[in-house]
Design an enzyme around this catalytic site. Structure first.
Site, mmCIF file in Angstrom:
data_model
loop_
_atom_site.group_PDB
_atom_site.id
_atom_site.type_symbol
_atom_site.label_atom_id
_atom_site.label_comp_id
_atom_site.label_asym_id
_atom_site.label_seq_id
_atom_site.Cartn_x
_atom_site.Cartn_y
_atom_site.Cartn_z
ATOM 1 C CB SER A 1 35.816 32.971 39.711
ATOM 2 O OG SER A 1 35.165 33.353 38.515
ATOM 3 C CE1 TYR B 1 34.984 37.899 41.590
ATOM 4 C CE2 TYR B 1 34.956 36.928 39.398
ATOM 5 C CZ TYR B 1 34.641 36.858 40.745
ATOM 6 O OH TYR B 1 33.979 35.773 41.236
#
Length: 356
Positions: A128, A153
């Site tokens: 990501s 995350y």
């Protein structure tokens, strides 16, 4: 080829599975259909893929089931693994951090163990843009350090890159980490801004724009994500013979491991993004400006030169064009402003979270 796609009922996973099936590959899909958002949308994506490309094998299995994952690898023997399943969402990691450990760390370990004991030609896994964290160097380069993640995350995605590197080094698994930048398009997740914002505008509800609408995001249309991924499948990384231990390149290795940014390269301020949604919806938005939220980064922008060098491709779909395609799907899938995805399919209401 026989390709295992994890998260096959997810946003990117469904689009990827459809493309692979159309290209003639045998797809083994995996998804646990959890309730982070309503599983009805995931079921609808699977029906869409099967309507467009025919039925495919779909295993309803949790990544964190070590025994089940080992049995899946042993029985299916995939040649390529495209690992897209994960617990997503920056803000949700503040509410339920253990979900990220179970899926993104323990689950990814089961993927790596499967590739170790049943060698694959290529493991491609979703990372990501969030890994860049506090990095202020714009555009983000895969050679940049990613030592300061701003959310759990992001930390789990950074950990995935490190875990993959260790297995590439120890067991020779060719592994490519794909740092996706703000993916959007038809069949997207209802916890992300395109659906949340479009529904709010259509229903006359206020939009919550954090950081007073001054965030910048590098939006990437789903077709560009899939095209990049498909082009990388036959291009398994090899050890970099020029890797210098005295001046190490963070994006390559003496192991068969590599990182890629996949982004649109055109960061857009959220206020301009909302204006485009207004244009395609032909309705004005009511906006509520709020302070910066914990875990958010101020701006993202991808340097995709490595992707272009290796594949000859760079993302091409403009935000205006991509949002036009998204809104066309949105109008079909949400037949009335007061209906959600689940009601449109005669099922229970969709569970929605605040926009990311």
């Amino acid at each position: 080829m026989k390709i295992l796609v994890t998260g096959a009922a997810g946003f990117i996973g469904a689009h990827c599975s459809l493309r692979l099936l159309r290209d003639g590959h045998q797809v083994i899909g995996l998804d646990n259909f959890n309730d982070y958002y309503d599983p009805a949308l995931k079921e609808a994506r699977v029906r869409w893929v099967e309507a467009e490309a025919g039925a495919f094998t779909l295993q309803r299995l949790d990544l964190n089931d070590a025994v089940g994952m080992a049995e899946l690898f042993a029985s299916e023997q995939p040649e390529v693994v495209i690992h897209l399943a994960a617990q997503a969402g920056v803000r949700y990691s503040l509410e339920n951090p253990r979900a990220y450990i179970d899926s993104n760390l323990s689950g990814f370990l089961n993927i790596l163990e499967g590739c170790r004991h049943h060698p694959v030609q290529h493991l491609l896994y979703a990372s990501s843009s969030s890994v860049y964290g506090a990095n202020q160097h714009i555009p983000y380069r895969v050679e940049d350090a990613v030592d300061h993640p701003l959310s759990l995350y992001a930390a789990t995605k950074k950990a995935n890159e490190a875990m993959a590197h260790s297995y590439s080094h120890l067991f020779g698994i060719p592994a490519s980490g794909l740092r996706f930048f703000t993916v959007y398009g038809p069949w997207g997740r209802p916890d992300m801004s395109p659906i949340q914002f479009a529904r709010a505008i259509a229903e006359g509800r206020p939009l919550q724009l954090f950081n007073y609408g001054q965030h910048q995001r590098d939006f990437t249309y789903i077709d560009d994500i899939v095209e990049s991924l498909v082009r990388l499948i036959p291009l398994a990384p090899q050890a970099n013979p020029a890797w210098d231990r005295e001046h190490p390149d963070p994006a390559s290795s003496p192991a068969p491991w590599r990182l890629f940014n996949i982004g649109g390269q055109r960061p857009v301020e959220l206020s301009d993004y909302v204006a485009l949604l207004e244009k395609h919806l032909q309705r004005k938005a009511e906006v509520e400006l709020l302070p910066l939220q914990p875990g958010d980064v101020l701006a993202t922008c991808a340097d995709v030169s490595t992707l272009e060098q290796v594949t000859g491709f760079t993302p091409q779909v403009s935000l205006d064009e991509g949002l036009g395609r998204f809104i066309a799907w949105f109008h079909q899938y949400y037949p009335r402003p007061d209906q959600d995805v689940a009601r449109a399919n005669g099922q229970a209401p969709v569970h929605q979270r605040r926009a990311v």
